[in-house]
Design a protein around this motif. Sequence first.
Motif, short mmCIF file in Angstrom:
data_model
loop_
_atom_site.label_atom_id
_atom_site.label_comp_id
_atom_site.label_asym_id
_atom_site.label_seq_id
_atom_site.Cartn_x
_atom_site.Cartn_y
_atom_site.Cartn_z
N LEU A 1 0.82 -1.20 0.00
CA LEU A 1 0.00 0.00 0.00
C LEU A 1 0.86 1.26 0.00
O LEU A 1 0.58 2.23 -0.71
CB LEU A 1 -0.93 0.00 1.22
CG LEU A 1 -2.19 -0.86 1.12
CD1 LEU A 1 -2.92 -0.89 2.46
CD2 LEU A 1 -3.12 -0.34 0.02
N MET A 2 1.92 1.24 0.80
CA MET A 2 2.79 2.42 0.87
C MET A 2 3.53 2.66 -0.43
O MET A 2 3.83 3.80 -0.78
CB MET A 2 3.78 2.26 2.04
CG MET A 2 3.11 2.37 3.41
SD MET A 2 4.33 2.36 4.77
CE MET A 2 4.98 0.71 4.61
N THR A 3 3.84 1.60 -1.16
CA THR A 3 4.54 1.76 -2.44
C THR A 3 3.59 1.82 -3.63
O THR A 3 4.04 1.85 -4.78
CB THR A 3 5.52 0.59 -2.64
OG1 THR A 3 4.80 -0.65 -2.57
CG2 THR A 3 6.60 0.60 -1.57
N LYS A 4 2.27 1.84 -3.35
CA LYS A 4 1.23 1.94 -4.38
C LYS A 4 1.35 0.81 -5.41
O LYS A 4 1.17 1.03 -6.61
CB LYS A 4 1.29 3.30 -5.08
CG LYS A 4 1.08 4.47 -4.13
CD LYS A 4 1.16 5.80 -4.87
CE LYS A 4 0.96 6.97 -3.92
NZ LYS A 4 1.02 8.29 -4.61
N ASN A 5 1.68 -0.38 -4.93
CA ASN A 5 1.78 -1.55 -5.81
C ASN A 5 0.79 -2.64 -5.43
O ASN A 5 0.98 -3.81 -5.77
CB ASN A 5 3.19 -2.13 -5.75
CG ASN A 5 4.22 -1.23 -6.40
OD1 ASN A 5 3.94 -0.62 -7.43
ND2 ASN A 5 5.41 -1.14 -5.80
N LEU A 6 -0.27 -2.26 -4.70
CA LEU A 6 -1.22 -3.26 -4.25
C LEU A 6 -2.09 -3.70 -5.41
O LEU A 6 -2.88 -2.94 -5.96
CB LEU A 6 -2.10 -2.69 -3.12
CG LEU A 6 -3.08 -3.68 -2.49
CD1 LEU A 6 -2.34 -4.85 -1.87
CD2 LEU A 6 -3.95 -2.99 -1.45
N ALA A 7 -1.91 -4.97 -5.81
CA ALA A 7 -2.70 -5.59 -6.88
C ALA A 7 -2.68 -7.10 -6.63
O ALA A 7 -1.78 -7.61 -5.95
CB ALA A 7 -2.10 -5.26 -8.25
N PRO A 8 -3.68 -7.82 -7.15
CA PRO A 8 -3.71 -9.27 -6.89
C PRO A 8 -2.43 -9.99 -7.31
O PRO A 8 -1.93 -10.85 -6.59
CB PRO A 8 -4.91 -9.74 -7.72
CG PRO A 8 -5.80 -8.54 -7.79
CD PRO A 8 -4.88 -7.36 -7.86
N SER A 9 -1.87 -9.61 -8.46
CA SER A 9 -0.65 -10.28 -8.90
C SER A 9 0.53 -9.94 -8.00
O SER A 9 1.40 -10.77 -7.74
CB SER A 9 -0.33 -9.89 -10.35
OG SER A 9 -0.14 -8.49 -10.45
N ASN A 10 0.57 -8.69 -7.50
CA ASN A 10 1.66 -8.31 -6.61
C ASN A 10 1.56 -8.97 -5.24
O ASN A 10 2.57 -9.25 -4.60
CB ASN A 10 1.70 -6.78 -6.44
CG ASN A 10 2.31 -6.09 -7.65
OD1 ASN A 10 3.04 -6.70 -8.43
ND2 ASN A 10 1.99 -4.82 -7.83
N VAL A 11 0.32 -9.20 -4.78
CA VAL A 11 0.15 -9.90 -3.50
C VAL A 11 0.71 -11.32 -3.62
O VAL A 11 1.43 -11.80 -2.75
CB VAL A 11 -1.33 -9.92 -3.08
CG1 VAL A 11 -1.53 -10.83 -1.88
CG2 VAL A 11 -1.82 -8.51 -2.78
#
Length: 716
Positions: A129-139
């Motif tokens: 969340l802090m790096t603005k990379n929250l996505a299903p593939s990134n999780v």
Amino acid sequence: MWFFYAASVPLLVAAIVYGLSYMPSRRSSWTVKLDVGLAWFSALSVLILVPTDVASTLQGTSPPLLVTWWRVAYWYGFAVQFTLLPFHQEYADSGHFTIRDRITTAIRNNLIFYAVLVALAVAGILLLLMTKNLAPSNVLGFCVAASNAFGLIAGIFLMGYGLVAVPRELWRTADTKNYRKMLFHRAGVQAEKAMSAHAEMSHVVALVHKVKGTFRRNDPFVKYMDKIVSTADSHAAETQPAAVDLDDDVDVDFFDRQDLGVLNRRLRKGIENYEREKALYNGIVMEYLELEDIVRNQSDPGGPYSSTLHRALPTFLAYMEWWWKCVLRGPVLRLVSVLLAAFSLCIVLAEATISGSLPNLSVFSKILHNTANHQFTTELLTFLFLCYPCLCAYYAIFKLGRFNFYLLVPGHTAPYSLLANGLLMCRFAAPLAFNFMAAVAIPPSSRHSEGDYDVQDTAFYAEFGELMMRQPVIGLDFQSYLPTAIVPYMLLLVFNVFNRFAGLFSRSPMVEFQDDWETVSPSAGFGTRLLRQELDNHSKGLPPGLTAMPTSRGERAGPGLDAELMPPEQPSGSRWWNRLPGRGGGGGLGSRGGSQGDLQHGEAPLSAAQQARDRLSRVTGRISGPGVNGPEGSTSAALLNRDDASIGPSEDEEASLLPDGGQGRRTTNGSLDSIFERMESQPSEGGRTSSRQGPSFRVTSDDAESGVNRKSWWRR
């Protein structure tokens, strides 16, 4: 590719089947063997998939099925190491009698483990969340990267130790004299563990019989108590519950089914630990007997080889065995040690230059690029190159002091240990495979041109690597620069700085690797006497391991020195190892001479002073020659005075095992009468002359001068 599969897959399956039939204990159920077998296959499949992936990448192809096989092997190992295997470990380790109680216990014991996983998952989501990379593939990628990061950190730590320890141990093993000293140390350490495990098992068995007395026949839980007693009675001959003294305030409050499950687990663990430690001690004894056979045959130039451990071989094979064990074994082991040391150096250079901005110094990468046009050759070489770092990493796991119970002991590996082994293999397989491809086989290049293939072109990288590399903190930079830490770490290991520095603060068994080559130690002196006794027992046709099988019924291995080391029966009920010299309780080398019949019938008990004087005269009798334990030619006299270099260590070798080198600690007899007189005149409790066992110390010339009774050196 298919030819490599046809040759490697059957070998892998055969190795797994052999391990499952050879390693587990009798308690291991078929469900445990099934889970362990699948975990082993998932972890060891990287030995097949990595060579195929590397060879296909160097040829510029990617088989469609390869990606599918990577998915199945990786995700199965990833899933079971966090769900099925931890749960099955606790379920199999539980001592409860019903399935419901076992499941409840397994879930409760894993709550902390799952709480840590949830905390890591929450931290990962917050980081995304802090790096603005929250996505299903990134999780999903963060989960893969976190698992790989943990495996990479632990894998580098373990592999670095193995890269140093494996060549060093092979080099030391090639020297027969050093190998013998190592066995003395290992025997002393393992005998202590076996005796401690036996004491715990005896205590638990006695506790079970005491708890049994609190149950009535109409008690609703007596059927569970009967099962526990049945298990305890199966080992009553080894424990002698009647001879164990329990404290009056010992806790016997086992009233419900859950309490009895705890008692049942404690009893089973005690039995398993003793059987495992005894089996390990017997293995050391067999190594020592084999080594003594080699030393004895070396004095007979030309052969043939004669063994006391197996039947005589045909003449041609006997000569071949003599040449191998007496002539070629040492030089070959040293040659292999040098080659493995060179392998270790090449791997360190490759790990240190894993970054794409540095020149590629991987020797293995050069070799594999030169054989790129021959797929089977590339696959075979990659398989061999990968086996060595994997072997080093798994070897180091079992050298950590806290991980001893994970060791696979043939026929005595408990279900918990089997499942733990499968879990560890699944945890380290994928990180070691990816690190091998990225650092050793086909490292990344800053100039990625047409026809110049590297790890970024592999099927594993396309499926999992890209997900890991784009994660914050544990992504590309972490995977590139962490392996360089192996260089200073291995330098610390080579010069033994790590253990020396840790010893300044505390000798924690969790982070300290065990050193089997600590030849100057208290355990080495103790192990020397035990193995010499085992050699004497073996010459009489007795089975190995009797010196680590204490009894209290007077049944011993035989007369002579065996009777000295293990007195037949003592009224105090203490174990024979407590009556070895300096181990608390007298006896040992100071026990009465003669045969067992003389010891058991018609003898008045000796006073403490008489036992000490008798023991002292027998120790000094090593210098005086025959008559140490009876007439000349007796077993003890022959063993203590034999000059054959093939039987045990010499006097100088035995003295070198003592911490002070044996200087200034020679036992004397002439100036000790005043000490013995004080011991005879010293009253015991109640004003009566003491008839207990002799003192648990050696009286030396230094003690005679100072009038101080000192403890034996291993008690200090």
